[in-house]
Design a protein around this motif. Structure first.
Motif, PDB file in Angstrom:
ATOM      1  N   ALA A  43      -0.032 -59.909 -40.992  1.00  0.00           N
ATOM      2  CA  ALA A  43       0.475 -60.579 -41.989  1.00  0.00           C
ATOM      3  C   ALA A  43       1.423 -59.971 -43.137  1.00  0.00           C
ATOM      4  N   ARG A  44       1.175 -58.766 -43.311  1.00  0.00           N
ATOM      5  CA  ARG A  44       1.882 -58.066 -44.378  1.00  0.00           C
ATOM      6  C   ARG A  44       3.313 -57.627 -43.880  1.00  0.00           C
ATOM      7  N   HIS A  45       3.504 -57.303 -42.612  1.00  0.00           N
ATOM      8  CA  HIS A  45       4.912 -56.753 -42.173  1.00  0.00           C
ATOM      9  C   HIS A  45       5.312 -57.427 -41.248  1.00  0.00           C
ATOM     10  N   GLY A  46       4.989 -58.812 -40.735  1.00  0.00           N
ATOM     11  CA  GLY A  46       5.571 -59.599 -39.901  1.00  0.00           C
ATOM     12  C   GLY A  46       5.191 -59.146 -38.420  1.00  0.00           C
ATOM     13  N   ASN A  47       5.871 -59.397 -37.327  1.00  0.00           N
ATOM     14  CA  ASN A  47       5.513 -59.113 -36.056  1.00  0.00           C
ATOM     15  C   ASN A  47       6.274 -58.428 -35.287  1.00  0.00           C
ATOM     16  N   ASP A  48       7.354 -57.775 -36.030  1.00  0.00           N
ATOM     17  CA  ASP A  48       8.066 -56.656 -35.392  1.00  0.00           C
ATOM     18  C   ASP A  48       7.572 -55.516 -34.871  1.00  0.00           C
ATOM     19  N   ARG A  49       7.498 -55.107 -33.473  1.00  0.00           N
ATOM     20  CA  ARG A  49       6.678 -54.049 -33.229  1.00  0.00           C
ATOM     21  C   ARG A  49       6.790 -52.758 -33.575  1.00  0.00           C
ATOM     22  N   GLU A  50       8.291 -52.640 -33.949  1.00  0.00           N
ATOM     23  CA  GLU A  50       8.909 -51.197 -34.201  1.00  0.00           C
ATOM     24  C   GLU A  50       8.097 -50.971 -35.569  1.00  0.00           C
ATOM     25  N   ALA A  51       8.383 -52.034 -36.619  1.00  0.00           N
ATOM     26  CA  ALA A  51       7.554 -51.869 -37.976  1.00  0.00           C
ATOM     27  C   ALA A  51       6.160 -51.713 -37.976  1.00  0.00           C
ATOM     28  N   LEU A  52       5.421 -52.409 -37.139  1.00  0.00           N
ATOM     29  CA  LEU A  52       4.103 -52.671 -36.707  1.00  0.00           C
ATOM     30  C   LEU A  52       3.604 -51.043 -36.721  1.00  0.00           C
ATOM     31  N   GLU A  53       4.288 -50.403 -35.534  1.00  0.00           N
ATOM     32  CA  GLU A  53       3.935 -49.163 -34.968  1.00  0.00           C
ATOM     33  C   GLU A  53       3.851 -48.144 -36.022  1.00  0.00           C
ATOM     34  N   ARG A  54       5.139 -48.201 -36.905  1.00  0.00           N
ATOM     35  CA  ARG A  54       5.547 -47.383 -38.002  1.00  0.00           C
ATOM     36  C   ARG A  54       4.375 -47.407 -39.083  1.00  0.00           C
ATOM     37  N   GLU A  55       3.870 -48.566 -39.401  1.00  0.00           N
ATOM     38  CA  GLU A  55       2.644 -48.799 -40.241  1.00  0.00           C
ATOM     39  C   GLU A  55       1.631 -48.389 -39.794  1.00  0.00           C
ATOM     40  N   ALA A  56       1.206 -48.661 -38.515  1.00  0.00           N
ATOM     41  CA  ALA A  56       0.079 -48.378 -37.972  1.00  0.00           C
ATOM     42  C   ALA A  56      -0.295 -46.665 -37.817  1.00  0.00           C
ATOM     43  N   LYS A  57       1.025 -46.101 -37.864  1.00  0.00           N
ATOM     44  CA  LYS A  57       0.756 -44.617 -37.673  1.00  0.00           C
ATOM     45  C   LYS A  57       0.703 -44.082 -39.014  1.00  0.00           C
ATOM     46  N   ALA A  58       1.126 -44.766 -40.079  1.00  0.00           N
ATOM     47  CA  ALA A  58       0.984 -44.136 -41.438  1.00  0.00           C
ATOM     48  C   ALA A  58      -0.534 -44.592 -41.882  1.00  0.00           C
ATOM     49  N   LEU A  59      -0.848 -45.727 -41.445  1.00  0.00           N
ATOM     50  CA  LEU A  59      -2.322 -46.182 -41.868  1.00  0.00           C
ATOM     51  C   LEU A  59      -3.365 -45.241 -41.154  1.00  0.00           C
ATOM     52  N   GLY A  60      -3.088 -44.718 -39.965  1.00  0.00           N
ATOM     53  CA  GLY A  60      -3.944 -43.610 -39.370  1.00  0.00           C
ATOM     54  C   GLY A  60      -3.963 -42.488 -39.992  1.00  0.00           C
ATOM     55  N   VAL A  61      -2.832 -42.010 -40.532  1.00  0.00           N
ATOM     56  CA  VAL A  61      -2.649 -40.667 -41.233  1.00  0.00           C
ATOM     57  C   VAL A  61      -3.486 -40.535 -42.431  1.00  0.00           C
ATOM     58  N   ARG A  62      -3.542 -41.578 -43.271  1.00  0.00           N
ATOM     59  CA  ARG A  62      -4.353 -42.041 -44.519  1.00  0.00           C
ATOM     60  C   ARG A  62      -5.613 -41.381 -44.330  1.00  0.00           C
TER      61      ARG A  62
END
Length: 62
Positions: A43-62
């Motif tokens: 919902a926040r970043h759209g459905n682009d896989r590359e962007a979602l993977e980048r954000e998911a990795k950042a979310l996991g680091v927090r």
């Protein structure tokens, strides 16, 4: 609606289908996220896989 298996091109490989349970579930398990977290990312970043993977990795680091 299910994917049309007769279409063999790969145009949507770089997208995550947020309405397909198996894709959301796979993405959630791949990055250790919950399904609501994945839906929030889509919902926040759209459905682009590359962007979602980048954000998911950042979310996991927090």
């Amino acid at each position: 609606m299910t994917d049309d298996k007769s279409k063999r091109d790969f145009r949507d490989r770089n997208r995550v289908a947020g309405d397909e349970e198996y894709e959301v579930g796979y993405f959630a398990s791949k990055f250790g996220l919950s399904i609501p977290q994945v839906r929030e990312l889509i919902a926040r970043h759209g459905n682009d896989r590359e962007a979602l993977e980048r954000e998911a990795k950042a979310l996991g680091v927090r």
